[in-house]
Write a protein that holds these residues in place. Structure first.
Motif, PDB file in Angstrom:
ATOM      1  N   GLY A 247       0.792  -1.224   0.000  1.00 32.01           N
ATOM      2  CA  GLY A 247       0.000   0.000   0.000  1.00 32.01           C
ATOM      3  C   GLY A 247       0.824   1.273   0.000  1.00 32.01           C
ATOM      4  O   GLY A 247       0.360   2.319   0.456  1.00 32.01           O
TER       5      GLY A 247
ATOM      6  N   ASN B  63       3.785   1.482   1.542  1.00 30.15           N
ATOM      7  CA  ASN B  63       4.654   1.526   2.724  1.00 30.15           C
ATOM      8  C   ASN B  63       6.122   1.278   2.400  1.00 30.15           C
ATOM      9  O   ASN B  63       7.010   1.869   3.027  1.00 30.15           O
ATOM     10  CB  ASN B  63       4.186   0.505   3.764  1.00 30.15           C
ATOM     11  CG  ASN B  63       2.905   0.922   4.461  1.00 30.15           C
ATOM     12  OD1 ASN B  63       2.564   2.103   4.490  1.00 30.15           O
ATOM     13  ND2 ASN B  63       2.178  -0.044   5.009  1.00 30.15           N
TER      14      ASN B  63
ATOM     15  N   ASN C 192      -2.443   8.050   1.262  1.00 25.42           N
ATOM     16  CA  ASN C 192      -1.961   6.866   2.002  1.00 25.42           C
ATOM     17  C   ASN C 192      -0.838   7.192   2.966  1.00 25.42           C
ATOM     18  O   ASN C 192      -0.647   6.491   3.962  1.00 25.42           O
ATOM     19  CB  ASN C 192      -1.475   5.794   1.011  1.00 25.42           C
ATOM     20  CG  ASN C 192      -2.592   5.267   0.156  1.00 25.42           C
ATOM     21  OD1 ASN C 192      -3.114   5.991  -0.679  1.00 25.42           O
ATOM     22  ND2 ASN C 192      -2.979   4.021   0.352  1.00 25.42           N
TER      23      ASN C 192
ATOM     24  N   ASN D  23      -2.307   5.174   6.022  1.00 25.41           N
ATOM     25  CA  ASN D  23      -1.777   3.845   6.330  1.00 25.41           C
ATOM     26  C   ASN D  23      -1.489   3.602   7.812  1.00 25.41           C
ATOM     27  O   ASN D  23      -1.733   2.499   8.315  1.00 25.41           O
ATOM     28  CB  ASN D  23      -0.525   3.567   5.499  1.00 25.41           C
ATOM     29  CG  ASN D  23      -0.856   3.256   4.046  1.00 25.41           C
ATOM     30  OD1 ASN D  23      -2.010   3.290   3.646  1.00 25.41           O
ATOM     31  ND2 ASN D  23       0.159   2.983   3.248  1.00 25.41           N
TER      32      ASN D  23
ATOM     33  N   MET E 282      -4.428   2.193   9.400  1.00 27.29           N
ATOM     34  CA  MET E 282      -5.009   1.004   8.778  1.00 27.29           C
ATOM     35  C   MET E 282      -4.140  -0.244   8.956  1.00 27.29           C
ATOM     36  O   MET E 282      -4.636  -1.369   8.966  1.00 27.29           O
ATOM     37  CB  MET E 282      -5.231   1.283   7.289  1.00 27.29           C
ATOM     38  CG  MET E 282      -6.248   0.403   6.629  1.00 27.29           C
ATOM     39  SD  MET E 282      -6.717   1.032   5.000  1.00 27.29           S
ATOM     40  CE  MET E 282      -5.151   1.047   4.139  1.00 27.29           C
ATOM     41  N   TYR E 283      -2.832  -0.052   9.072  1.00 24.86           N
ATOM     42  CA  TYR E 283      -1.896  -1.161   9.272  1.00 24.86           C
ATOM     43  C   TYR E 283      -1.509  -1.241  10.753  1.00 24.86           C
ATOM     44  O   TYR E 283      -1.482  -0.218  11.449  1.00 24.86           O
ATOM     45  CB  TYR E 283      -0.626  -0.964   8.442  1.00 24.86           C
ATOM     46  CG  TYR E 283      -0.814  -1.168   6.961  1.00 24.86           C
ATOM     47  CD1 TYR E 283      -0.419  -2.348   6.337  1.00 24.86           C
ATOM     48  CD2 TYR E 283      -1.372  -0.167   6.166  1.00 24.86           C
ATOM     49  CE1 TYR E 283      -0.579  -2.536   4.968  1.00 24.86           C
ATOM     50  CE2 TYR E 283      -1.543  -0.345   4.794  1.00 24.86           C
ATOM     51  CZ  TYR E 283      -1.142  -1.523   4.208  1.00 24.86           C
ATOM     52  OH  TYR E 283      -1.298  -1.708   2.858  1.00 24.86           O
TER      53      TYR E 283
ATOM     54  N   VAL F  44       3.659   0.605  10.551  1.00 27.26           N
ATOM     55  CA  VAL F  44       4.206   1.093   9.285  1.00 27.26           C
ATOM     56  C   VAL F  44       5.648   1.517   9.531  1.00 27.26           C
ATOM     57  O   VAL F  44       5.995   1.974  10.628  1.00 27.26           O
ATOM     58  CB  VAL F  44       3.395   2.276   8.703  1.00 27.26           C
ATOM     59  CG1 VAL F  44       2.013   1.833   8.291  1.00 27.26           C
ATOM     60  CG2 VAL F  44       3.318   3.427   9.676  1.00 27.26           C
TER      61      VAL F  44
ATOM     62  N   GLY G 155      -8.792   1.432   1.665  1.00 20.81           N
ATOM     63  CA  GLY G 155      -7.960   2.529   2.146  1.00 20.81           C
ATOM     64  C   GLY G 155      -7.746   3.652   1.154  1.00 20.81           C
ATOM     65  O   GLY G 155      -7.144   4.673   1.502  1.00 20.81           O
ATOM     66  N   THR G 156      -8.226   3.495  -0.072  1.00 21.68           N
ATOM     67  CA  THR G 156      -8.101   4.582  -1.045  1.00 21.68           C
ATOM     68  C   THR G 156      -9.087   5.690  -0.673  1.00 21.68           C
ATOM     69  O   THR G 156     -10.098   5.437   0.005  1.00 21.68           O
ATOM     70  CB  THR G 156      -8.407   4.092  -2.466  1.00 21.68           C
ATOM     71  OG1 THR G 156      -9.742   3.557  -2.496  1.00 21.68           O
ATOM     72  CG2 THR G 156      -7.417   3.016  -2.898  1.00 21.68           C
TER      73      THR G 156
ATOM     74  N   ALA H  97      -6.016  -3.224   6.753  1.00 20.27           N
ATOM     75  CA  ALA H  97      -5.326  -3.451   5.490  1.00 20.27           C
ATOM     76  C   ALA H  97      -5.494  -4.911   5.071  1.00 20.27           C
ATOM     77  O   ALA H  97      -5.457  -5.812   5.905  1.00 20.27           O
ATOM     78  CB  ALA H  97      -3.850  -3.117   5.648  1.00 20.27           C
TER      79      ALA H  97
END
Length: 326
Positions: free
Chosen positions: A75, A77, A99, A103, A106-107, A110, A164-165, A325
């Protein structure tokens, strides 16, 4: 004037000018070698296209090559992690979508901190999201669509370009704020999401503009609203969410140029000046418009402020929707 006094004055003036001349020489020296522009996604996507358009012009304007390095995966990262570890010397620049700040919410982890590891140069462009439906749906407005979904629980789904977009998050925001029973179906690109809605598999879609505009103009999809504050010049007859009574459903994609924290201020200033100049060029503006981009070119401070407000806004949506994610 005595010879001794003249020599003294020459030495004194020369010494006083040395720091100024050194500063000017230092500023003029950038870039002294090729500059890497990291795009943390595969070639061919919007970040890549914007990066290549801008890199070509930067090369022409500044006399050294600005070259694209695509580092896709996770994504974005992986590429952003490489940017965070790069030397802050002005020879690494990144092109990133939201992102960068989405991110971390969502993750689980990161490999970078969007606020400590990077300094924004500018938000170069925005890219509106459009809400479209298959023409078979008996709706003409957003209000019609909301009423239809509420009267048919668990029946409808919406397509997006991926988890996540920005279009996905805006779709989730729409679902949550209006209390809708609506299932998200992620795809690997906006083109695939549009294709699914064209085929009627997912009768509703939140996507970026470029792949949707031709279908809207040919009446193969019905556009109900764009989620930017203003209408898009690409589809000027389509209202904004605010115009149709849903001002809280607002959001759009954007693409920023950033550099590793600690990059010299004069370099950031120079990059900002050149990028803003480039996106204002008539040929570039025309190309951006055909891609569904609107030029912005705000200041580094304004970009940094947007990073933080957007980070808070979308982290809340991600928590409330339980997005993880893939």
């Amino acid at each position: 004037m005595t010879l001794l006094r003249r020599q003294f004055l020459q030495l004194t003036v020369g010494a006083s000018l040395t720091p100024i001349l050194s500063t000017v020489a230092s500023a003029e020296a950038y870039p002294a070698r090729p500059v890497r522009v990291i795009v943390p996604y595969a070639p061919g996507g919007p970040a890549d296209i914007l990066g290549r358009l801008t890199a070509q012009k930067l090369s022409e304007h500044l006399g050294k090559q600005f070259y694209i390095e695509n580092i896709g995966g996770a994504g974005g990262n992986l590429g952003m992690a490489q940017g965070a570890r790069a030397a802050p010397d002005g020879y690494t620049v990144l092109v990133v979508p939201p992102n960068i700040i989405v991110n971390p919410a969502m993750y689980d982890t990161v490999p970078y901190d969007p606020y400590r590891d990077f300094e924004p140069v500018t938000i170069a462009v925005t890219s509106p999201t459009v809400l479209t439906v298959h023409p078979s749906l008996a709706v003409q407005t957003v209000k019609d669509l909301v009423a239809l979904i509420k009267s048919n629980p668990a029946k409808y789904s919406f397509a997006s370009p991926g988890t996540g977009t920005p279009p996905h998050l805006i779709g989730e925001h729409f679902r949550l704020r209006l209390g809708l029973d609506l299932v998200h179906v992620p795809f690997n690109s906006a083109g695939l999401a549009v294709g699914s809605t064209l085929a009627g598999h997912t009768p509703i879609a939140f996507t970026s503009l470029p792949p949707a505009v031709p279908q809207i103009k040919e009446a193969k999809l019905r556009a109900l609203a764009v989620t930017s504050k203003l209408r898009s010049s690409a589809i000027p007859d389509v209202p904004s969410m605010g115009e149709v009574g849903y001002p809280e459903i607002e959001g759009e994609g954007w693409f920023a140029f950033i550099v590793p924290t600690g990059t010299p201020k004069d370099v950031t200033t120079q990059l900002h000046r050149e990028i803003v100049k480039i996106i204002a060029l008539p040929d570039i503006k025309e190309t951006l418009a055909t891609l569904g981009f609107a030029p912005v070119g705000n200041t580094p401070d304004e970009a940094a402020a947007l990073f933080r407000t957007e980070g808070v806004k979308w982290a809340k949506v991600i928590r409330e929707a339980g997005i993880k994610a893939p």
